[in-house]
Motif scaffolding. Structure first.
Motif, short mmCIF file in Angstrom:
data_model
loop_
_atom_site.label_atom_id
_atom_site.label_comp_id
_atom_site.label_asym_id
_atom_site.label_seq_id
_atom_site.Cartn_x
_atom_site.Cartn_y
_atom_site.Cartn_z
N GLY A 135 0.68 -1.07 0.08
CA GLY A 135 -0.09 -0.03 -0.15
C GLY A 135 0.76 1.16 0.12
O GLY A 135 2.07 1.25 0.35
N CYS A 136 0.25 2.35 -0.26
CA CYS A 136 0.87 3.50 -0.44
C CYS A 136 0.02 4.82 0.27
O CYS A 136 -1.08 4.65 0.15
N ARG A 137 0.61 5.66 0.86
CA ARG A 137 0.12 6.81 1.31
C ARG A 137 -0.38 7.94 0.24
O ARG A 137 0.34 7.95 -0.83
N PHE A 138 -1.57 8.31 0.41
CA PHE A 138 -2.00 9.52 -0.42
C PHE A 138 -1.15 10.72 -0.30
O PHE A 138 -0.92 10.97 0.91
N SER A 139 -0.97 11.23 -1.23
CA SER A 139 0.01 12.46 -1.24
C SER A 139 -0.75 13.61 -0.78
O SER A 139 -0.16 14.57 -0.39
N PHE A 140 -2.03 13.45 -0.81
CA PHE A 140 -2.97 14.90 -0.73
C PHE A 140 -4.05 14.11 0.08
O PHE A 140 -4.73 13.19 -0.21
N PRO A 141 -4.65 14.89 1.16
CA PRO A 141 -5.69 14.49 2.10
C PRO A 141 -6.94 14.15 1.13
O PRO A 141 -7.76 15.07 0.45
N GLY A 153 -18.84 23.46 -12.96
CA GLY A 153 -18.50 23.91 -11.34
C GLY A 153 -17.82 22.91 -10.34
O GLY A 153 -17.43 21.77 -10.90
N VAL A 154 -17.53 23.11 -9.41
CA VAL A 154 -17.00 22.40 -8.41
C VAL A 154 -17.67 22.15 -7.15
O VAL A 154 -18.36 23.31 -6.65
N GLN A 155 -17.66 20.88 -6.57
CA GLN A 155 -18.31 20.50 -5.28
C GLN A 155 -17.46 19.90 -4.29
O GLN A 155 -16.74 18.95 -4.95
N ALA A 156 -17.52 20.02 -3.12
CA ALA A 156 -16.46 19.42 -2.08
C ALA A 156 -17.00 18.11 -1.84
O ALA A 156 -18.35 18.04 -1.74
N VAL A 157 -16.15 16.85 -1.89
CA VAL A 157 -16.80 15.42 -1.66
C VAL A 157 -17.21 15.79 -0.12
O VAL A 157 -18.09 15.32 0.36
N ASP A 158 -16.25 16.35 0.94
CA ASP A 158 -16.72 16.41 2.44
C ASP A 158 -16.48 18.04 2.50
O ASP A 158 -15.48 18.24 2.97
N ASP A 168 -4.75 17.93 10.48
CA ASP A 168 -5.87 17.64 11.58
C ASP A 168 -6.57 16.56 10.69
O ASP A 168 -7.51 16.17 11.64
N LEU A 169 -6.23 16.07 9.62
CA LEU A 169 -6.97 15.14 8.92
C LEU A 169 -6.49 13.65 8.98
O LEU A 169 -5.25 13.92 8.90
N PRO A 170 -7.01 12.57 9.16
CA PRO A 170 -6.47 11.43 9.31
C PRO A 170 -5.68 10.91 8.00
O PRO A 170 -6.07 11.08 6.89
N GLU A 171 -4.56 10.33 8.13
CA GLU A 171 -3.80 9.89 6.96
C GLU A 171 -4.72 8.66 6.07
O GLU A 171 -5.39 7.88 6.91
N THR A 172 -4.66 8.74 4.85
CA THR A 172 -5.17 7.93 4.11
C THR A 172 -4.19 7.00 3.08
O THR A 172 -3.36 7.76 2.87
N PHE A 173 -4.69 5.62 2.91
CA PHE A 173 -3.66 4.87 1.94
C PHE A 173 -4.56 4.26 0.87
O PHE A 173 -5.77 4.21 0.88
N HIS A 174 -3.81 3.78 0.02
CA HIS A 174 -4.46 2.95 -1.23
C HIS A 174 -3.50 1.90 -1.65
O HIS A 174 -2.24 1.73 -1.28
N ASP A 175 -4.14 0.98 -2.31
CA ASP A 175 -3.79 -0.32 -2.72
C ASP A 175 -2.49 -0.01 -3.77
O ASP A 175 -2.74 0.72 -4.64
N ALA A 176 -1.34 -0.40 -3.52
CA ALA A 176 -0.35 -0.10 -4.52
C ALA A 176 -0.30 -0.95 -5.62
O ALA A 176 0.34 -0.62 -6.58
N GLY A 177 -1.04 -1.97 -5.69
CA GLY A 177 -1.19 -2.84 -6.91
C GLY A 177 0.17 -3.68 -7.19
O GLY A 177 0.48 -3.85 -8.51
#
Length: 231
Positions: A135-141, A153-158, A168-177
């Protein structure tokens, strides 16, 4: 018995013949096979393919191609787990007894043999684990991700995460494949890889690259060339 299984079907569409296309002087799959052997942790390295040309290339790098994968497990919709279960079932029918089985992607030229060694050791030493995967850490929250609307236009996911500081946001990761090391019974029981009983083996971002487009391919080659220059 510790078994490495490398799925490699012949029907790649976005990059035709991707698994055996030349990548920095070798067929792409050759790098994965060599990493498996260099790790020193596998008793056998198998390639599961439906393609005789891929089979021949795999064998030229020392891998075993014990069967030609059936067509029903070689279409665009067949998942990796089903391919691994098929290979394990075939091994059991031959009176082989794999205890730990690693699925290694054929398109993982940045994979380092030490990673496989570490992951297999982690799995062997912790009986509570079903899998160890890359796995690998996402480089941006990702909590601050944006949608683009049909109107441009643009809408925020959260929206609640937008004003927050990144730290202040928890770190997230993705499958590195790159690889998924698991216990034989966990594979056969189709236990999910992404669960509380799996360990994420974190890779640095410079060793992770999806290869689905020509641009992806070129970036991966450049990263790989830098690795080859290291002493």
């Amino acid at each position: 018995m510790r078994l490495a299984i490398i799925p490699a079907r012949g029907g790649s569409k976005r990059i035709p013949r991707k698994n055996i296309k030349d990548f920095n002087g070798k067929p792409m799959i050759g790098w994965s096979i060599e990493a498996a052997f260099l790790s020193g942790v596998f008793d056998e390295v198998w390639v599961s393919t439906d393609d005789t040309e891929i089979a021949a290339v795999a064998q030229s790098f020392g891998a075993t191609v014990p069967f030609i994968r059936p067509a029903e497990l070689s279409d665009d919709h067949t998942g990796t787990s089903a391919v691994v279960r098929h290979a394990i079932s075939w091994a059991l029918q031959q009176q082989l007894k794999p205890e730990l089985v690693a699925c290694i992607y054929a398109t993982a030229p940045l994979l380092q043999s030490q990673m496989l060694n570490d992951a297999m050791r982690q799995l062997q030493q912790d009986p509570a684990l079903d899998y160890v995967f890359s796995g690998c850490r996402f480089s941006f929250p990702i909590q601050r991700a944006l949608y683009r609307t049909e109107q441009g236009g643009v809408q925020a996911v959260d929206p609640s995460s937008i004003p927050k500081r990144s730290q202040d946001l928890p770190e997230t990761f993705h499958d590195a494949g790159q690889f998924y090391c698991g216990r034989t019974q966990s594979w056969l029981d189709a236990k999910p890889v992404f669960s509380e009983s799996a360990y994420l083996y974190e890779l640095p971002q410079h060793l992770v690259q999806d290869i689905d487009t020509a641009e992806d391919w070129r970036r991966a080659e450049l990263l790989h060339q830098l690795l080859l220059r290291q002493p």
